[in-house]
Design a protein around this motif. Sequence first.
Motif, mmCIF file in Angstrom:
data_model
loop_
_atom_site.group_PDB
_atom_site.id
_atom_site.type_symbol
_atom_site.label_atom_id
_atom_site.label_comp_id
_atom_site.label_asym_id
_atom_site.label_seq_id
_atom_site.Cartn_x
_atom_site.Cartn_y
_atom_site.Cartn_z
ATOM 1 N N TYR A 167 -6.266 -19.053 -11.944
ATOM 2 C CA TYR A 167 -7.439 -18.513 -12.235
ATOM 3 C C TYR A 167 -8.365 -19.958 -12.745
ATOM 4 N N ASN A 168 -9.344 -20.144 -12.724
ATOM 5 C CA ASN A 168 -10.265 -21.113 -13.239
ATOM 6 C C ASN A 168 -11.503 -20.720 -14.129
ATOM 7 N N ASP A 169 -11.478 -20.595 -15.267
ATOM 8 C CA ASP A 169 -12.507 -19.933 -16.120
ATOM 9 C C ASP A 169 -12.686 -18.542 -15.595
ATOM 10 N N ASN A 170 -13.909 -18.095 -15.073
ATOM 11 C CA ASN A 170 -14.158 -16.753 -14.855
ATOM 12 C C ASN A 170 -14.063 -16.694 -13.278
ATOM 13 N N ARG A 171 -13.095 -17.419 -12.402
ATOM 14 C CA ARG A 171 -13.061 -16.977 -10.959
ATOM 15 C C ARG A 171 -11.647 -17.224 -10.565
ATOM 16 N N VAL A 172 -11.412 -16.496 -9.588
ATOM 17 C CA VAL A 172 -9.881 -16.479 -8.989
ATOM 18 C C VAL A 172 -10.083 -17.538 -8.122
ATOM 19 N N ILE A 173 -8.810 -18.418 -8.095
ATOM 20 C CA ILE A 173 -8.765 -19.674 -7.157
ATOM 21 C C ILE A 173 -7.710 -19.317 -6.076
ATOM 22 N N GLU A 174 -6.651 -18.864 -6.503
ATOM 23 C CA GLU A 174 -5.378 -18.986 -5.616
ATOM 24 C C GLU A 174 -4.545 -17.378 -5.927
ATOM 25 N N ILE A 175 -4.121 -16.990 -4.788
ATOM 26 C CA ILE A 175 -3.098 -15.886 -4.871
ATOM 27 C C ILE A 175 -1.907 -16.057 -3.970
ATOM 28 N N ASN A 176 -0.695 -15.853 -4.436
ATOM 29 C CA ASN A 176 0.274 -15.771 -3.772
ATOM 30 C C ASN A 176 1.407 -14.485 -4.051
ATOM 31 N N VAL A 177 1.878 -14.127 -2.840
ATOM 32 C CA VAL A 177 2.696 -12.929 -2.951
ATOM 33 C C VAL A 177 4.149 -13.403 -2.586
ATOM 34 N N GLN A 178 5.133 -12.451 -3.447
ATOM 35 C CA GLN A 178 6.444 -12.793 -3.247
ATOM 36 C C GLN A 178 7.174 -11.459 -3.142
ATOM 37 N N THR A 179 8.199 -11.393 -2.192
ATOM 38 C CA THR A 179 8.922 -10.063 -2.057
ATOM 39 C C THR A 179 10.356 -10.415 -2.437
ATOM 40 N N ASP A 180 11.013 -9.885 -3.016
ATOM 41 C CA ASP A 180 12.504 -9.969 -3.532
ATOM 42 C C ASP A 180 13.402 -9.206 -2.692
ATOM 43 N N PRO A 181 14.160 -9.904 -1.819
ATOM 44 C CA PRO A 181 15.485 -9.198 -1.183
ATOM 45 C C PRO A 181 16.319 -8.341 -1.880
ATOM 46 N N ASN A 182 16.485 -8.723 -3.210
ATOM 47 C CA ASN A 182 17.453 -7.989 -3.980
ATOM 48 C C ASN A 182 16.728 -6.819 -4.605
ATOM 49 N N VAL A 183 15.481 -6.477 -4.494
ATOM 50 C CA VAL A 183 14.951 -5.414 -4.781
ATOM 51 C C VAL A 183 14.486 -4.742 -3.445
ATOM 52 N N ALA A 184 15.478 -4.109 -2.635
ATOM 53 C CA ALA A 184 15.016 -3.648 -1.366
ATOM 54 C C ALA A 184 15.858 -2.416 -1.302
ATOM 55 N N VAL A 185 15.549 -1.657 -0.387
ATOM 56 C CA VAL A 185 16.233 -0.399 0.020
ATOM 57 C C VAL A 185 16.843 -0.317 1.510
ATOM 58 N N ASP A 186 17.857 0.245 1.756
ATOM 59 C CA ASP A 186 18.622 0.223 3.070
ATOM 60 C C ASP A 186 17.943 1.369 3.725
ATOM 61 N N ILE A 187 17.546 0.878 5.114
ATOM 62 C CA ILE A 187 16.709 1.881 5.853
ATOM 63 C C ILE A 187 17.552 1.849 7.275
ATOM 64 N N THR A 188 19.016 1.573 7.131
ATOM 65 C CA THR A 188 19.720 1.348 8.467
ATOM 66 C C THR A 188 20.102 2.773 9.278
ATOM 67 N N GLU A 189 20.110 3.637 8.210
ATOM 68 C CA GLU A 189 20.676 4.942 8.972
ATOM 69 C C GLU A 189 19.526 5.959 9.155
ATOM 70 N N ASP A 190 19.588 6.941 10.061
ATOM 71 C CA ASP A 190 18.449 7.761 10.417
ATOM 72 C C ASP A 190 18.862 8.841 9.199
ATOM 73 N N LYS A 191 18.182 8.816 8.351
ATOM 74 C CA LYS A 191 18.236 9.904 7.104
ATOM 75 C C LYS A 191 17.108 9.772 6.201
ATOM 76 N N GLU A 192 16.813 10.741 5.548
ATOM 77 C CA GLU A 192 15.703 10.710 4.466
ATOM 78 C C GLU A 192 16.011 9.625 3.445
ATOM 79 N N VAL A 193 14.964 8.857 3.044
ATOM 80 C CA VAL A 193 15.340 7.920 2.088
ATOM 81 C C VAL A 193 14.226 8.202 0.791
ATOM 82 N N PRO A 194 14.872 8.236 -0.332
ATOM 83 C CA PRO A 194 13.815 8.149 -1.480
ATOM 84 C C PRO A 194 13.486 6.748 -1.877
ATOM 85 N N ILE A 195 12.312 6.377 -2.167
ATOM 86 C CA ILE A 195 11.834 5.315 -2.321
ATOM 87 C C ILE A 195 10.792 5.243 -3.486
ATOM 88 N N GLU A 196 10.822 4.231 -4.472
ATOM 89 C CA GLU A 196 9.950 3.763 -5.372
ATOM 90 C C GLU A 196 9.297 2.435 -5.514
#
Length: 589
Positions: free
Chosen positions: A162-191
């Motif tokens: 941000y600069n003063d009272n305005r939004v200037i830039e935004i970036n988004v990051q996803t972490d592969p270490n914080v992921a859930v395995d959905i390889t198998e056909d089963k119910e998966v709890p996720i947060e």
Amino acid sequence: MASAGAAAVLAVVVLACALGARADGSDHKYKEGDHVPLYANKVGPFHNPSETYRYYDLPFCAPEHPKDKKEALGEVLNGDRLVDAPYELDFKEDRNSKVLCKKVLSKEQVANLRDAVAKDYYFQMYYDDLPLWGFLGKLNKDKDQGDAKYLLFKHIHFDIMYNDNRVIEINVQTDPNVAVDITEDKEVPIEFSYSVTWKKTDIPFEKRMDKYSKSSSMPQHLEIHWFSIINSCVTVLLLTGFLATILMRVLKNDFIKYSHEDESLEDQEETGWKYIHGDVFRFPKQKSVFAALIGSGTQLLALAIFIFLLALVGVFYPYNRGALFTALVVIYALTSGIAGYTATSFYLQLEGTNWVRNLILTGCLFCGPLFLTFCFLNTVAIAYSATAALPFGTIIVIILIWALVTSPLLVLGGIAGKNSNTEFQSPCRTTKYPREIPQLPWYRSTIPQMTMAGFLPFSAIYIELYYIFASIWGHKIYTIYSILFIVFIILIIVTAFVTVALTYFQLAVEDHEWWWRSVLCGGSTGIFIFFYCIYYYHARSDMSGFMQTSFFFGYMTCVCYGFFLMLGTVGFRASLFFVRHIYRSIKCE
């Protein structure tokens, strides 16, 4: 009638302004703790830009009562479907791993998400009108065992500047270490969770969009663009200079020869283009289609010029959502009067009688194939439940623009053309019976001549075509409109010159049917562009699937057809000017 036309023009301008206006009316100024709007847009396979779906078609966390954002016509045509996102990114308030929601994914939902991860699905959002992207997950393949592991990202980190009272830039990051395995056909709890970090920057608000245009104006890309321009200019100058030298020398010799009154009969027979002066201005077959083609091509040329003018003054800045589509619809509607006037006046110059039928044909010549293509592709998009399927309300708006603006202006232009009472300017009198065209070698026939005519203009633009295709059918950004405008001017000049040269060589062998040939030769670059489409799809892109293939070839066929009409008109106009000039320079009996 004139007042009705003025009212129609005023109505469409007001409509365009209303459609192009920002629905939120935000001034982009915030105080600490203020809510900053975040909208989820769409998800889809990364390599299939037309195949996008609503964000909540996948089982993400959603607000209790998600509201769709009001969108302009161009945004809807672009496939944007903005809806409230559940993330709370209040101005200058950091958050550390806040839980968004907890849920248990069913087997069917897991299967859908696994398929999305396998196809490299991405999501797109808008935060304070700034675009951001991220992938849904990651596919890990074990080369030794041949197993595949499907991971779904469950945490997103937003890095906001941000600069003063305005939004200037935004970036988004996803972490592969914080992921859930959905390889198998089963119910998966996720947060699902997210975090936010705010950082101060000195970048002014006026330059916050520069980040998105830098990719196309980086030094290495600029060098390629300028190399393309210089290469095109040198090639074009050498070849056109060579042709011009030959053409002018031959014409000079012809003029000198024809100026001698004691010229022998044998010489007259050797030199062909004066010999057919009684046939060269004989009107072409299918006059109504020919005049409609010239009218439509003139309109498309005017449309291209107006779009370039808007681009050069900065209207189409990066991610000005839907601005280009809105401009195309509105300007096409406003320029329909040009098509009506040009087609009708030219049709009557060709001594046509049924100008009403000609006007209807003019209105359908380009819009007809485009409408049929749209109907088919919209049906495909509906079958896929994709965002490319236009809502019923948007279709009604487009029909109203066509019925209340495009058609009336087309009719007004036709009436003006009918009342212009201009006669066809012919330097030579046309004989009653046409001369027989002598037997010509195969390379003088239409298709070889079209091949020669289309190659040189296409060679001047093919390098730039890659960047345009990568922008339209990919995720690259094209902002160097000045270079594109130079390439467009080169394309027009080369098309005109090459068509003139081929018209002269056609007349020199006593082939007087040059009208349609000049259109076909001028427009043949559109056919070359279509072949480039086939090459790009198979060799330069990773697009796949029936929907994406249909959209790519469906709409690119319409674009190539539009280029054919526009450049065919340029080729004919240049040839007509040239033919009139050379026959005025000699004495016709």
